[in-house]
Design a protein around this motif. Structure first.
Motif, short mmCIF file in Angstrom:
data_model
loop_
_atom_site.label_atom_id
_atom_site.label_comp_id
_atom_site.label_asym_id
_atom_site.label_seq_id
_atom_site.Cartn_x
_atom_site.Cartn_y
_atom_site.Cartn_z
N ALA A 1 0.88 -1.04 -0.04
CA ALA A 1 0.10 0.07 -0.01
C ALA A 1 0.93 1.50 -0.04
O ALA A 1 0.64 2.30 -0.85
N HIS B 1 0.82 3.96 -3.11
CA HIS B 1 0.38 5.56 -2.81
C HIS B 1 1.79 6.45 -2.87
O HIS B 1 1.44 7.40 -3.33
N SER C 1 -3.68 4.07 -7.43
CA SER C 1 -2.62 3.22 -6.36
C SER C 1 -3.84 2.32 -5.54
O SER C 1 -3.54 1.32 -5.13
N ALA C 2 -4.99 2.95 -5.57
CA ALA C 2 -6.17 2.10 -4.80
C ALA C 2 -6.43 0.82 -5.53
O ALA C 2 -6.47 -0.33 -4.95
N ASP C 3 -6.21 0.97 -6.92
CA ASP C 3 -6.37 -0.18 -7.88
C ASP C 3 -5.26 -1.36 -7.53
O ASP C 3 -5.36 -2.65 -7.54
N VAL D 1 -3.43 -1.62 -4.91
CA VAL D 1 -3.60 -2.15 -3.59
C VAL D 1 -4.96 -3.24 -3.71
O VAL D 1 -4.33 -4.63 -3.30
N LYS D 2 -5.86 -3.00 -4.44
CA LYS D 2 -6.63 -3.98 -4.51
C LYS D 2 -6.43 -5.41 -5.37
O LYS D 2 -6.75 -6.23 -5.10
N GLU D 3 -5.65 -4.94 -6.43
CA GLU D 3 -5.34 -6.07 -7.13
C GLU D 3 -4.01 -6.81 -7.01
O GLU D 3 -3.43 -7.90 -7.31
N ARG D 4 -3.40 -6.28 -5.80
CA ARG D 4 -2.13 -6.62 -5.23
C ARG D 4 -0.90 -6.92 -6.24
O ARG D 4 -0.36 -7.94 -6.25
#
Length: 161
Positions: free
Chosen positions: A59, A63, A76-78, A80-83
Motif C-alpha cells: 500500500a 501510494h 494506487s487504490a487499484d 492495492v486491490k489487485e495486489r
C-alpha cells in the motif's frame, strides 16, 4: 545505532510528495515475509557495510509511487486491490527510499546511501530478510498520504556505523 526522528521522515515524505503526511505508530511490526508485495531497501555506509534496512508494504509503495508522479489516487487504490505493483510505481517509491538515506545519515552520524531496492517481484538477500524480521532497533509506522491512503514503513538499524 540510532533511528531518525519521525519528524524528519514526515518532512521528507511531505517535501517529496508535496502533500500533507501523517505518521503514527504501526499496530504491529511490518513483516516483509508476511506482507505480500512488500519491498526491502538496503542502506550502506562509506565502507559498504550494511547499516539500515527499510521495508514498505504494498500500500505504501503504491501510494508513494503514485503521489510523487501526480498519478491519480484511483490508480494506487487499484494496485492495492489487485495486489500487483507496476514497475514504474516501484521506481517512483524507490526515489523516496533513496532520499531517506539523508535522515539515516543524520541519525547515524555517518553518510548513508541506498544500495538496492528489492521489490515484490524479486527475492531480497537472506541477510535483509533476517534484519527486517528482527525486533531490535526499529521504528514501525503508518504513513498516511493525504488524498491517497496509508501504508506501513519500517526502518531497522542493523548496528554497523
Amino acid at each position: 545505532m540510532s533511528l531518525p526522528p519521525r519528524k524528519l521522515v514526515k518532512d521528507l515524505f511531505e517535501g517529496l510528495l508535496g502533500r500533507d503526511v501523517d505518521i503514527s505508530d504501526a499496530p504491529a511490526p511490518l513483516s516483509a515475509q508476511a506482507a505480500p508485495g512488500a519491498a526491502l531497501a538496503r542502506y550502506v555506509n562509506n565502507a559498504g557495510q550494511l547499516t539500515y534496512v527499510a521495508a514498505m508494504d504494498l500500500a505504501l509503495l503504491a501510494h508513494t509511487g503514485a503521489s510523487i508522479a501526480l498519478i491519480p489516487a484511483g490508480v494506487s487504490a487499484d494496485v492495492v486491490k489487485e495486489r500487483s505493483l507496476p514497475e514504474h510505481l516501484l521506481e517512483n517509491a524507490a526515489e523516496v527510499l533513496n532520499v531517506l538515506a539523508a535522515p539515516l545519515g543524520d541519525a547515524s552520524g555517518s553518510r548513508q546511501r541506498l544500495d538496492g531496492v528489492f521489490g515484490p517481484q524479486t527475492t531480497p538477500p537472506h541477510e535483509l530478510i533476517v534484519h527486517a524480521e528482527s525486533l531490535g532497533s526499529r521504528d514501525d509506522v503508518v504513513v498516511d498520504i493525504a488524498g491517497y491512503g496509508s501504508g506501513a514503513l519500517a526502518i531497522i538499524a542493523v548496528g554497523t556505523v
